[in-house]
Design an enzyme around this catalytic site. Structure first.
Site, PDB file in Angstrom:
ATOM      1  N   LYS A  34       0.852  -1.203   0.000  1.00 26.89           N
ATOM      2  CA  LYS A  34       0.000   0.000   0.000  1.00 26.89           C
ATOM      3  C   LYS A  34       0.887   1.253   0.000  1.00 26.89           C
ATOM      4  CE  LYS A  34      -0.375  -0.302   5.053  1.00 26.89           C
ATOM      5  NZ  LYS A  34      -1.217  -0.773   6.172  1.00 26.89           N
ATOM      6  N   TYR A 252      16.233  29.509   9.753  1.00 28.36           N
ATOM      7  CA  TYR A 252      14.990  30.197  10.133  1.00 28.36           C
ATOM      8  C   TYR A 252      14.853  30.334  11.647  1.00 28.36           C
ATOM      9  CZ  TYR A 252      12.855  29.885   5.471  1.00 28.36           C
ATOM     10  OH  TYR A 252      12.550  30.022   4.147  1.00 28.36           O
TER      11      TYR A 252
HETATM   12  C1  LIG Z   1      -0.426  -1.780   6.889  1.00 25.82           C
HETATM   13  C2  LIG Z   1      -0.988  -3.107   7.276  1.00 25.82           C
HETATM   14  C3  LIG Z   1      -0.149  -4.228   7.415  1.00 25.82           C
HETATM   15  C4  LIG Z   1       1.367  -4.145   7.365  1.00 25.82           C
HETATM   16  O1  LIG Z   1       1.841  -3.582   8.566  1.00 25.82           O
HETATM   17  P1  LIG Z   1       3.418  -3.422   8.911  1.00 25.82           P
HETATM   18  O2  LIG Z   1       3.423  -2.957  10.309  1.00 25.82           O
HETATM   19  O3  LIG Z   1       3.955  -2.406   7.961  1.00 25.82           O
HETATM   20  O4  LIG Z   1       4.046  -4.750   8.720  1.00 25.82           O
HETATM   21  C5  LIG Z   1      -0.758  -5.463   7.625  1.00 25.82           C
HETATM   22  N1  LIG Z   1      -2.107  -5.577   7.739  1.00 25.82           N
HETATM   23  C6  LIG Z   1      -2.934  -4.508   7.656  1.00 25.82           C
HETATM   24  C7  LIG Z   1      -4.404  -4.697   7.817  1.00 25.82           C
HETATM   25  C8  LIG Z   1      -2.404  -3.237   7.436  1.00 25.82           C
HETATM   26  O5  LIG Z   1      -3.220  -2.166   7.383  1.00 25.82           O
END
Ligand SMILES: *Cc1c(COP(=O)(O)O)cnc(C)c1O
Length: 359
Positions: A34, A252
């Protein structure tokens, strides 16, 4: 090198996938890609992991799934699961792209059965997070009803809320709740673990684990893990060297005032390149063999680094913001966040370079 660059090591990615497979034993390792594979690049990541044997991938959004299908192309067959499930009006799009929704509510089950009769699906059951998923009692009533009859239920899954704390009790309680529900759907396979859960305990693995961050080099427990290799390295060149005299401010807001004469390197990386602004006051850059403190506020395009003890630094010298010498878990902690957010925010502007076989 004229500007910030994100170097992405696909061989390190493959090594991390192998490490996760060793950890998962009999359970399938289904990469989570994702958010453009956490900023690493969903296309190159999925193609390499497919070549390494991965045949199930997870995305969050329907549009990410559609894009991933294009990235994989027709010859690389794989199941692509969409964690958002079937948002309003998405059933036809899911079917057209050959995506499997992770259905999150009774309303989604109905909408998907109506829009994509007979379609493949997974069911998300909430076992203690109150984020997505059916409540256990809803899953029970669904199992006793005929509402799934028109669908091809392949997976029952849930998500751990506290695995990164290494507190097995919370995760074991979630696993027990999931197991109670899973027996009601005997034809479906079962999945629970993210990266942390995969490393936490084999008892939690069920049929499939779903790692994201550890594929990309982040430790499962928010700190570096020697079993994993860094995948992403953010580097940038020095643009200019300056001398800050005692009492003079840098950057800044005059947030840093030189206590003595300092040699300051101005580096072509800022928060638009993934050097988080919240590193102000606590961050380091690795240059000429050592970690050296950032001075003053991180700005959009530039940071200042104290190179008083590194006389060899010149315009053009390469500086590492994170990577093999500055682990993403430690840099993220210094910025008050986690490696996942650090990676997802990187490379907004900078050049991306892939090294290692694409697969
Ligand atoms: C993002 C996600 C993962 C992966 O999680 P990590 O901590 O990056 O390994 C797995 N399952 C679901 C439902 C997620 O939303």
């Amino acid at each position: 090198m004229t500007a910030a660059r994100l170097t992405l090591d696909l061989d390190a990615l493959a090594a991390n996938y192998a490490a996760l497979r060793a950890q998962a034993l009999a359970a399938e390792v289904a990469p989570v890609v994702k958010a453009d594979a956490y900023g690493i690049g969903a296309g190159p990541v999925a193609r390499r992991l497919w070549a390494e044997g991965a045949r199930t991938f997870y995305v969050a959004r329907v549009a990410e799934g559609e894009r991933l299908r294009g990235d994989l192309g027709p010859e690389r067959t794989a199941d692509v699961l969409v964690l958002d499930g079937c948002p309003d009006g998405a059933a036809e799009r899911l079917a057209a792209a050959g995506l499997t929704p992770v259905l999150n509510s009774l309303a989604q089950v109905e909408a998907y059965a109506r829009g994509a009769p007979g379609g493949p699906c997974a069911l998300h059951v909430d076992t203690g997070m109150n984020r997505l998923g059916l409540r256990p009692e809803e899953a029970r009533s669904l199992a006793q009803s005929d509402r799934l009859r028109g669908l091809d239920l392949r997976w029952v899954l849930s998500h751990l809320s506290r695995a990164s704390e290494q507190d097995r009790h919370a995760s074991s309680a979630q696993a027990a709740r999931l197991a109670e529900i899973a027996v009601l759907f005997p034809d479906a396979r079962v999945s629970l673990c993210n990266s942390a859960g995969t490393f936490l305990d084999q008892d939690l693995h069920f049929d499939q684990v779903r790692p994201g961050i550890s594929l990309y080099g982040g430790g499962p427990f928010d700190r570096p893990d020697p079993r994993l290799r860094p995948v992403a390295t953010l580097t940038a060149p020095v643009l200019q060297l300056r001398t800050a005299r005692p009492g003079e401010a840098v950057g800044y807001g005059a947030a840093f005032v030189a206590p003595r004469t300092l040699r300051v390197a101005i580096v072509a990386a800022g928060y638009a390149d993934g050097a988080l602004r919240s590193l102000t006051g606590g961050g380091y850059a690795f240059v000429e063999g050592a970690s050296r403190p950032l001075l003053g506020r991180v700005s959009m395009d530039l940071i200042a680094v104290d190179v008083s003890d590194a006389p060899a630094v010149r315009p053009g010298t390469e500086v590492e913001l994170w990577g093999p010498n500055l682990p993403i878990d430690e840099v993220a902690a210094a910025a008050g966040t986690i490696a996942l957010e650090l990676l997802v925010r990187a490379g907004a502007r900078g050049e991306r370079v892939y090294v290692g076989a694409e697969g």
